[in-house]
Scaffold this motif. Structure first.
Motif, PDB file in Angstrom:
ATOM      1  N   LEU A   1       0.822  -1.204   0.000  1.00  0.00           N
ATOM      2  CA  LEU A   1       0.000   0.000   0.000  1.00  0.00           C
ATOM      3  C   LEU A   1       0.861   1.262   0.000  1.00  0.00           C
ATOM      4  O   LEU A   1       1.899   1.308   0.644  1.00  0.00           O
ATOM      5  CB  LEU A   1      -0.902   0.028   1.233  1.00  0.00           C
ATOM      6  CG  LEU A   1      -1.835  -1.162   1.418  1.00  0.00           C
ATOM      7  CD1 LEU A   1      -2.602  -1.014   2.712  1.00  0.00           C
ATOM      8  CD2 LEU A   1      -2.778  -1.294   0.247  1.00  0.00           C
ATOM      9  N   THR A   2       0.381   2.254  -0.725  1.00  0.00           N
ATOM     10  CA  THR A   2       1.065   3.548  -0.784  1.00  0.00           C
ATOM     11  C   THR A   2       0.029   4.648  -0.638  1.00  0.00           C
ATOM     12  O   THR A   2      -0.985   4.633  -1.340  1.00  0.00           O
ATOM     13  CB  THR A   2       1.802   3.729  -2.132  1.00  0.00           C
ATOM     14  OG1 THR A   2       2.645   2.607  -2.360  1.00  0.00           O
ATOM     15  CG2 THR A   2       2.620   4.989  -2.140  1.00  0.00           C
ATOM     16  N   ALA A   3       0.281   5.599   0.236  1.00  0.00           N
ATOM     17  CA  ALA A   3      -0.591   6.763   0.361  1.00  0.00           C
ATOM     18  C   ALA A   3      -0.129   7.794  -0.666  1.00  0.00           C
ATOM     19  O   ALA A   3       1.035   8.180  -0.692  1.00  0.00           O
ATOM     20  CB  ALA A   3      -0.522   7.335   1.765  1.00  0.00           C
ATOM     21  N   THR A   4      -1.054   8.214  -1.520  1.00  0.00           N
ATOM     22  CA  THR A   4      -0.736   9.177  -2.563  1.00  0.00           C
ATOM     23  C   THR A   4      -1.566  10.428  -2.327  1.00  0.00           C
ATOM     24  O   THR A   4      -2.794  10.335  -2.211  1.00  0.00           O
ATOM     25  CB  THR A   4      -1.054   8.581  -3.956  1.00  0.00           C
ATOM     26  OG1 THR A   4      -0.368   7.331  -4.074  1.00  0.00           O
ATOM     27  CG2 THR A   4      -0.619   9.508  -5.062  1.00  0.00           C
ATOM     28  N   PRO A   5      -0.915  11.608  -2.271  1.00  0.00           N
ATOM     29  CA  PRO A   5      -1.675  12.838  -2.043  1.00  0.00           C
ATOM     30  C   PRO A   5      -2.585  13.184  -3.229  1.00  0.00           C
ATOM     31  O   PRO A   5      -2.224  12.945  -4.377  1.00  0.00           O
ATOM     32  CB  PRO A   5      -0.599  13.906  -1.844  1.00  0.00           C
ATOM     33  CG  PRO A   5       0.697  13.281  -2.177  1.00  0.00           C
ATOM     34  CD  PRO A   5       0.503  11.831  -2.374  1.00  0.00           C
ATOM     35  N   THR A   6      -3.757  13.692  -2.910  1.00  0.00           N
ATOM     36  CA  THR A   6      -4.702  14.165  -3.926  1.00  0.00           C
ATOM     37  C   THR A   6      -5.135  15.571  -3.553  1.00  0.00           C
ATOM     38  O   THR A   6      -4.734  16.104  -2.511  1.00  0.00           O
ATOM     39  CB  THR A   6      -5.936  13.251  -4.007  1.00  0.00           C
ATOM     40  OG1 THR A   6      -6.613  13.293  -2.756  1.00  0.00           O
ATOM     41  CG2 THR A   6      -5.563  11.829  -4.347  1.00  0.00           C
TER      42      THR A   6
ATOM     43  N   LYS B   1      -5.212   9.199  -1.219  1.00  0.00           N
ATOM     44  CA  LYS B   1      -5.841   7.955  -1.641  1.00  0.00           C
ATOM     45  C   LYS B   1      -4.839   6.841  -1.399  1.00  0.00           C
ATOM     46  O   LYS B   1      -3.627   7.062  -1.385  1.00  0.00           O
ATOM     47  CB  LYS B   1      -6.284   8.010  -3.103  1.00  0.00           C
ATOM     48  CG  LYS B   1      -5.161   8.174  -4.094  1.00  0.00           C
ATOM     49  CD  LYS B   1      -5.695   8.244  -5.515  1.00  0.00           C
ATOM     50  CE  LYS B   1      -4.563   8.471  -6.501  1.00  0.00           C
ATOM     51  NZ  LYS B   1      -5.047   8.569  -7.871  1.00  0.00           N
ATOM     52  N   ILE B   2      -5.355   5.652  -1.177  1.00  0.00           N
ATOM     53  CA  ILE B   2      -4.508   4.497  -0.924  1.00  0.00           C
ATOM     54  C   ILE B   2      -4.407   3.710  -2.229  1.00  0.00           C
ATOM     55  O   ILE B   2      -5.416   3.255  -2.768  1.00  0.00           O
ATOM     56  CB  ILE B   2      -5.101   3.607   0.191  1.00  0.00           C
ATOM     57  CG1 ILE B   2      -5.406   4.425   1.447  1.00  0.00           C
ATOM     58  CG2 ILE B   2      -4.171   2.445   0.493  1.00  0.00           C
ATOM     59  CD1 ILE B   2      -4.225   5.067   2.095  1.00  0.00           C
ATOM     60  N   VAL B   3      -3.179   3.567  -2.706  1.00  0.00           N
ATOM     61  CA  VAL B   3      -2.934   2.853  -3.953  1.00  0.00           C
ATOM     62  C   VAL B   3      -2.291   1.513  -3.610  1.00  0.00           C
ATOM     63  O   VAL B   3      -1.341   1.454  -2.833  1.00  0.00           O
ATOM     64  CB  VAL B   3      -2.001   3.665  -4.887  1.00  0.00           C
ATOM     65  CG1 VAL B   3      -1.750   2.917  -6.190  1.00  0.00           C
ATOM     66  CG2 VAL B   3      -2.598   5.043  -5.168  1.00  0.00           C
ATOM     67  N   VAL B   4      -2.828   0.430  -4.187  1.00  0.00           N
ATOM     68  CA  VAL B   4      -2.287  -0.902  -3.972  1.00  0.00           C
ATOM     69  C   VAL B   4      -1.553  -1.328  -5.238  1.00  0.00           C
ATOM     70  O   VAL B   4      -1.957  -0.986  -6.343  1.00  0.00           O
ATOM     71  CB  VAL B   4      -3.406  -1.905  -3.582  1.00  0.00           C
ATOM     72  CG1 VAL B   4      -4.348  -2.153  -4.728  1.00  0.00           C
ATOM     73  CG2 VAL B   4      -2.833  -3.199  -3.074  1.00  0.00           C
ATOM     74  N   SER B   5      -0.466  -2.052  -5.056  1.00  0.00           N
ATOM     75  CA  SER B   5       0.351  -2.468  -6.197  1.00  0.00           C
ATOM     76  C   SER B   5      -0.117  -3.796  -6.774  1.00  0.00           C
ATOM     77  O   SER B   5       0.689  -4.618  -7.188  1.00  0.00           O
ATOM     78  CB  SER B   5       1.822  -2.558  -5.768  1.00  0.00           C
ATOM     79  OG  SER B   5       1.964  -3.502  -4.737  1.00  0.00           O
ATOM     80  N   LEU B   6      -1.424  -4.020  -6.782  1.00  0.00           N
ATOM     81  CA  LEU B   6      -2.026  -5.238  -7.325  1.00  0.00           C
ATOM     82  C   LEU B   6      -3.128  -4.839  -8.306  1.00  0.00           C
ATOM     83  O   LEU B   6      -3.645  -3.726  -8.249  1.00  0.00           O
ATOM     84  CB  LEU B   6      -2.625  -6.094  -6.202  1.00  0.00           C
ATOM     85  CG  LEU B   6      -1.669  -6.583  -5.125  1.00  0.00           C
ATOM     86  CD1 LEU B   6      -2.439  -7.131  -3.934  1.00  0.00           C
ATOM     87  CD2 LEU B   6      -0.745  -7.644  -5.685  1.00  0.00           C
TER      88      LEU B   6
END
Length: 181
Positions: free
Chosen positions: A140-145, A150-155
């Motif tokens: 999981l990676t938290a990406t600023p918006t 938003k939480i981005v998953v690498s799947l």
């Protein structure tokens, strides 16, 4: 569930604080704790009234007693790169191409307090029919918006839909109990 664990841990730590304070001596004789002789099988166990007796043998002590921690540790502020569980639970999870996958419903924490995985409810409609999938927290990676993070998953969506359904310990016990009947 996580809030309950954190609250109970905090209460346990606070309830042990007076015991730690009373156990301290005003003039300590030595700063080095006495050496503990290893217990070898076949040797006699100390008398229950003896201070060297383990907690399980001492009279009036429950067998589940644990030693109090030496010093409670406090965190005064959230640091950069740290996430608040209250912000994570309910957050939408998206793929790198911004495709919505589901939302975080829970977190899996080990005995040392390390977060191992986030439980994401995948699929379903308005929470009905969603399948819980535990994803490693490293994925999981938290990406600023513009309106927060938003939480981005690498799947991919296909990988999450094909993943095994996450079962809590209680659910696993219930399913194994039904199989044995």
């Amino acid at each position: 569930m996580t809030n309950k664990i954190v609250t109970l841990t905090a209460l346990a730590a606070l309830s042990l604080t007076p015991a730690v304070a009373f156990a301290q001596s005003a003039n300590p004789e030595s700063t080095t704790p006495p050496a503990v002789a290893p217990h070898t099988p076949g040797t006699a166990t100390p008398d229950a009234a003896s201070p060297q007796a383990p907690a399980s043998v001492m009279p009036g002590t429950p067998s589940t007693a644990t030693a109090p921690t030496a010093t409670p540790k406090f965190v005064s502020a959230q640091a950069s790169g740290q996430w608040m569980a209250s912000d994570l639970i309910g957050s939408d999870v998206v793929t790198a191409s911004d495709e919505k996958l589901g939302s975080i419903s829970d977190a899996v924490v080990d005995g040392d307090g390390n977060v191992l995985a986030a439980v994401i409810d995948v699929g379903g409609f308005l929470g009905i029919g969603a399948k819980p999938v535990a994803v490693s927290f490293d994925s999981l990676t938290a990406t600023p918006t513009d309106d927060g993070e938003k939480i981005v998953v690498s799947l991919t969506k296909e990988e999450l839909n094909a993943a095994p359904e996450f079962q809590t310990l209680d659910q696993a016990r219930d399913s194994s109990a039904t199989k044995t009947q």
